[in-house]
Design an enzyme around this catalytic site. Structure first.
Site, PDB file in Angstrom:
ATOM      1  N   HIS A  71      16.100  90.743   6.346  1.00 23.96           N
ATOM      2  CA  HIS A  71      17.559  90.581   6.392  1.00 23.96           C
ATOM      3  C   HIS A  71      18.279  91.282   5.229  1.00 23.96           C
ATOM      4  O   HIS A  71      19.186  92.073   5.433  1.00 23.96           O
ATOM      5  CB  HIS A  71      17.919  89.098   6.328  1.00 23.96           C
ATOM      6  CG  HIS A  71      17.276  88.245   7.374  1.00 23.96           C
ATOM      7  ND1 HIS A  71      17.702  88.188   8.690  1.00 23.96           N
ATOM      8  CD2 HIS A  71      16.236  87.395   7.278  1.00 23.96           C
ATOM      9  CE1 HIS A  71      16.949  87.328   9.348  1.00 23.96           C
ATOM     10  NE2 HIS A  71      16.055  86.830   8.534  1.00 23.96           N
TER      11      HIS A  71
HETATM   12  O1  RIB Z   1      19.268  84.039   7.113  1.00 17.58           O
HETATM   13  C1  RIB Z   1      18.623  84.946   6.252  1.00 17.58           C
HETATM   14  C2  RIB Z   1      19.140  84.848   4.858  1.00 17.58           C
HETATM   15  O2  RIB Z   1      18.863  83.561   4.319  1.00 17.58           O
HETATM   16  C3  RIB Z   1      18.457  85.828   3.882  1.00 17.58           C
HETATM   17  O3  RIB Z   1      19.332  86.147   2.854  1.00 17.58           O
HETATM   18  C4  RIB Z   1      17.308  85.022   3.358  1.00 17.58           C
HETATM   19  O4  RIB Z   1      16.854  85.492   2.083  1.00 17.58           O
HETATM   20  C5  RIB Z   1      17.947  83.670   3.234  1.00 17.58           C
HETATM   21  O5  RIB Z   1      18.662  83.646   1.995  1.00 17.58           O
END
Ligand code: RIB
Ligand code: CA
Length: 312
Positions: A239
């Site tokens: 992500h």
């Molecule tokens: O949903 C994904 C996000 O939430 C990313 O930033 C992961 O590191 C968590 O923080």
């Protein structure tokens, strides 16, 4: 030179994102890293930031921030990132020696931004508690913020709940403050990170061949992907790398739409849900550029090349 502060909760995908960012000093001058409670509790998140910055031989200043979200208690995601919050690789012991410039990320960011002779970009890959407090405590700082690149929210699915993405869910009040600030935002939501900018297992395995940093990255991603695979995911979303790459390599992202986005603050199953205003006659300022597609192969190659570049 593009000045950048990264606010994060390492967290394995945060670690990959920071590794990519630090591989490109020609694109971004990282003037500070701040931590916030999220994937794991603040102490571990900050320890992980120290480990990573030491491992990557970085010299950017580090500050720790808020341990808890603005209103509710923190909910963490240890099942995805492991007990340490960055499981999968044994970082050297001396990592814990990395200096902490401040225990107050809000005043740290305020000082960095207001004293910078050019506008500063923020990359935010965690619950937005620190950023919201910065904007509320020192609204005048907005005049020296260029753009905010956020990983969070979604225009489609959730992940921590059916309705909400994790960063939005942990601190929806903070996300609403930042979204409503009117600052220009580029948003990497789950609609991009899960559906488009994912990695395949063979691509993750290839990373181990990319030198010392590749061994580290593939090791932590190995842990992370096993947790994702256990959830039934076959496409592995890194992500937070999207938020960084939307700043340093925007050409990789092939489709976007500007929206105003609201965040549900309700105390029910919709808490943390982010929903764009798709009305034909939407009146609000559409300050959020929602990334909707990516050249996936080029994205993966950019990530590979960034990791391999540490060997040069
Ligand atoms: O949903 C994904 C996000 O939430 C990313 O930033 C992961 O590191 C968590 O923080
Ligand atoms: Ca994160």
């Amino acid at each position: 030179m593009t000045k950048v502060i990264m606010d994060c909760d390492p967290g394995i995908d945060d670690a990959i994102a920071l590794t990519v960012l630090l591989a490109h000093p020609e694109k971004a001058d990282l003037i500070g890293v701040t931590t916030v409670g999220g994937n794991v509790r603040l102490e571990k998140v900050t320890a992980n930031a120290k480990k990573l910055l030491t491992f990557l031989d970085a010299n950017t200043e580090l500050a720790s921030g808020q341990a808890e979200p603005l209103v509710k208690e923190i909910e963490t995601a240890g099942e995805i990132h492991g007990k340490t919050g960055m499981d999968g690789y044994d970082f050297p012991e001396e990592s814990s020696e990395y200096p902490l410039a401040s225990h107050n990320a809000v005043t740290f960011m305020y000082n960095k931004i207001s004293n910078c002779d050019e506008k500063v970009n923020i990359v935010a890959t965690a619950p937005l508690t620190n950023i919201a407090l910065l904007l509320k405590t020192f609204p005048e700082v907005m005049g020296n913020i260029e753009h905010i690149y956020i990983m969070g929210g979604s225009t489609l699915q959730g992940n921590i709940t059916t309705a909400a993405e994790f960063n939005a869910y942990v601190d929806p009040e903070a996300m609403k403050i930042v979204f409503d600030s009117g600052l220009p935002i580029t948003l990497s939501g789950l609609n991009l990170t899960e559906d488009k900018a994912y990695m395949k297992m063979d691509e993750i395995k290839h990373i181990k061949d990319l030198g010392k940093v590749g061994v580290m990255a593939s090791s932590i991603l190995g842990f992370y992907s096993s947790a994702e695979l256990a959830k039934g995911m076959t496409k592995i979303p890194v992500h937070d790398a999207c938020a960084v790459m939307s700043l340093i390599a925007p050409e990789l992202f092939t489709k976007s739409t500007n929206y105003s986005i609201d965040v549900s603050l309700s105390d029910d199953q919709f808490r943390g849900m982010t929903y764009p205003d798709r009305r034909i006659y939407a009146e609000e300022h559409n300050n959020i550029k929602v990334l909707e597609d990516v050249d996936r192969e080029a994205f993966v190659k950019y990530l590979f090349d960034s990791i391999a570049s540490y060997e040069k």
